[in-house]
Design a protein around this motif. Sequence first.
Motif, PDB file in Angstrom:
ATOM      1  N   ARG A 121     -53.097  34.238-134.186  1.00 26.38           N
ATOM      2  CA  ARG A 121     -51.637  34.303-134.146  1.00 26.38           C
ATOM      3  C   ARG A 121     -51.166  35.633-133.552  1.00 26.38           C
ATOM      4  O   ARG A 121     -50.228  35.677-132.751  1.00 26.38           O
ATOM      5  N   LEU A 122     -51.821  36.713-133.951  1.00 27.94           N
ATOM      6  CA  LEU A 122     -51.447  38.029-133.424  1.00 27.94           C
ATOM      7  C   LEU A 122     -51.814  38.161-131.952  1.00 27.94           C
ATOM      8  O   LEU A 122     -51.050  38.723-131.158  1.00 27.94           O
ATOM      9  N   LEU A 123     -52.972  37.655-131.574  1.00 23.38           N
ATOM     10  CA  LEU A 123     -53.393  37.726-130.175  1.00 23.38           C
ATOM     11  C   LEU A 123     -52.474  36.918-129.268  1.00 23.38           C
ATOM     12  O   LEU A 123     -52.066  37.379-128.197  1.00 23.38           O
ATOM     13  N   LEU A 124     -52.129  35.708-129.684  1.00 21.26           N
ATOM     14  CA  LEU A 124     -51.285  34.831-128.863  1.00 21.26           C
ATOM     15  C   LEU A 124     -49.868  35.367-128.717  1.00 21.26           C
ATOM     16  O   LEU A 124     -49.188  35.078-127.726  1.00 21.26           O
ATOM     17  N   SER A 125     -49.414  36.138-129.699  1.00 20.00           N
ATOM     18  CA  SER A 125     -48.045  36.668-129.657  1.00 20.00           C
ATOM     19  C   SER A 125     -47.993  38.139-129.263  1.00 20.00           C
ATOM     20  O   SER A 125     -46.949  38.783-129.397  1.00 20.00           O
ATOM     21  N   HIS A 126     -49.093  38.677-128.762  1.00 26.06           N
ATOM     22  CA  HIS A 126     -49.162  40.056-128.268  1.00 26.06           C
ATOM     23  C   HIS A 126     -48.779  41.080-129.337  1.00 26.06           C
ATOM     24  O   HIS A 126     -48.147  42.095-129.060  1.00 26.06           O
ATOM     25  N   ARG A 127     -49.204  40.811-130.572  1.00 23.38           N
ATOM     26  CA  ARG A 127     -48.936  41.743-131.673  1.00 23.38           C
ATOM     27  C   ARG A 127     -50.223  42.242-132.327  1.00 23.38           C
ATOM     28  O   ARG A 127     -50.181  42.815-133.421  1.00 23.38           O
ATOM     29  N   ALA A 128     -51.349  42.053-131.641  1.00 20.03           N
ATOM     30  CA  ALA A 128     -52.631  42.463-132.220  1.00 20.03           C
ATOM     31  C   ALA A 128     -52.901  43.952-132.066  1.00 20.03           C
ATOM     32  O   ALA A 128     -53.804  44.486-132.703  1.00 20.03           O
ATOM     33  N   GLY A 129     -52.141  44.619-131.197  1.00 18.38           N
ATOM     34  CA  GLY A 129     -52.345  46.044-130.968  1.00 18.38           C
ATOM     35  C   GLY A 129     -53.272  46.360-129.812  1.00 18.38           C
ATOM     36  O   GLY A 129     -53.580  47.532-129.550  1.00 18.38           O
ATOM     37  N   ILE A 130     -53.724  45.346-129.084  1.00 17.23           N
ATOM     38  CA  ILE A 130     -54.594  45.551-127.922  1.00 17.23           C
ATOM     39  C   ILE A 130     -53.743  45.961-126.725  1.00 17.23           C
ATOM     40  O   ILE A 130     -52.656  45.428-126.511  1.00 17.23           O
ATOM     41  N   ARG A 131     -54.248  46.894-125.952  1.00 18.88           N
ATOM     42  CA  ARG A 131     -53.510  47.417-124.796  1.00 18.88           C
ATOM     43  C   ARG A 131     -54.341  47.306-123.517  1.00 18.88           C
ATOM     44  O   ARG A 131     -55.579  47.276-123.554  1.00 18.88           O
ATOM     45  N   ASP A 132     -53.668  47.294-122.392  1.00 19.13           N
ATOM     46  CA  ASP A 132     -54.331  47.193-121.084  1.00 19.13           C
ATOM     47  C   ASP A 132     -54.648  48.564-120.486  1.00 19.13           C
ATOM     48  O   ASP A 132     -54.577  48.745-119.271  1.00 19.13           O
ATOM     49  N   LYS A 133     -55.029  49.503-121.303  1.00 16.32           N
ATOM     50  CA  LYS A 133     -55.371  50.831-120.807  1.00 16.32           C
ATOM     51  C   LYS A 133     -56.848  50.939-120.439  1.00 16.32           C
ATOM     52  O   LYS A 133     -57.323  52.000-120.055  1.00 16.32           O
TER      53      LYS A 133
END
Length: 380
Positions: A121-133
Amino acid sequence: MHRRRVMRLRLFLPLALLLQSGVVSAVAPNGKTIPQEASIRIDFDRSSITSTSLSGEAGVAGRLVTADDPVRVASISKLVGALAVMRLVDQGKVDLDRDVSDYLGWRLRNPSFPDTPITLRLLLSHRAGIRDKVDYILPLDGELSTVLANPAAWDSAHAPGTYFSYSNLNSPVIAATLEGATGERFDKLVARLVLEPLKLDACFNWHAGCSQNRRAQAVTLLRPNGDLAKDAAGPEACALVPATDGSCDPDRYILARNGSAFSPQGGLRISAHDLAKIGQVMLNKGKPLLSRTAFKQMTGEAWGFDGKNGDDVKGYFTSYGLGVHRLRDAKGRLWIGHVGEAYSLRAGFWMEMKARKGFVRYVTMVDEFAPVGHCFDRCP
């Protein structure tokens, strides 16, 4: 190259004009032919195509673009991947709120918040805290766990679930999670769950789901100056990122360990006509793919901007579901769908549920410095 500079080149350099099938292509002094940019829009309702407009060339001078040509639709791919997730939710194969480490077989945590599980749920809604750095495009023998062990891949200031920030790197993690849960490679899984039931000739990175000669029909994506961006005309040696030793053998790909090779964040090749068929599934509230409950979870608001709970990218993001971008038009009407922007393509895929209508549109050869937009009112 800046957009204005490209326009000056087209207007003032001594170009010859090549007229083929009613399309004008520019020929530079060095003999290089620059095709006319492609532009397509398809409007549809729940059961039919209501209008089609198209112009330009498919990245090859003299070859007119059609609505049946497959094109890399960039981040619209995320919505199609989310449909596969929700089918597995319906089947009880995955749980949106379970720690994805249980499926991956390796521990996934934000180093700054080691006690907080990461969920689909967090991954699909971009709330997991993962960044494209960090680089989210891995070679065939690459390890996603190594990439995500780097603290730079994470938001150290906000706990998972508390902050929205759009990130492409979420998608390989989702793909690897599905592989761990099912034992099936991501591209094959999406083909089986989404593309084949709808009889679509489409695929991720030219693998499962596409017919044998589909690659030859692709729209070649070019930069405004005619340089190749993606999907060159003719045979391609490797549609994936080769392994570190140069091998392009898909068997080098390890389920639940890589997630990136089939480009779940943007690698779907699909025609505008076939994408409209997916739009009709959305207008029919997920039928025949999803239950009413799964569709509601997917398209409902998982995150809404309140002024401080996310990076809205100057108003670009105001609401998001599970793999679904949500926006309101000037009249306040809610549209669901997704944008696509990569390799000089800009695309929009939008459905208005109350009016039971939607559209697909894309343009090619867009300058990378052109203003971002939703391809809603127009594409750049």
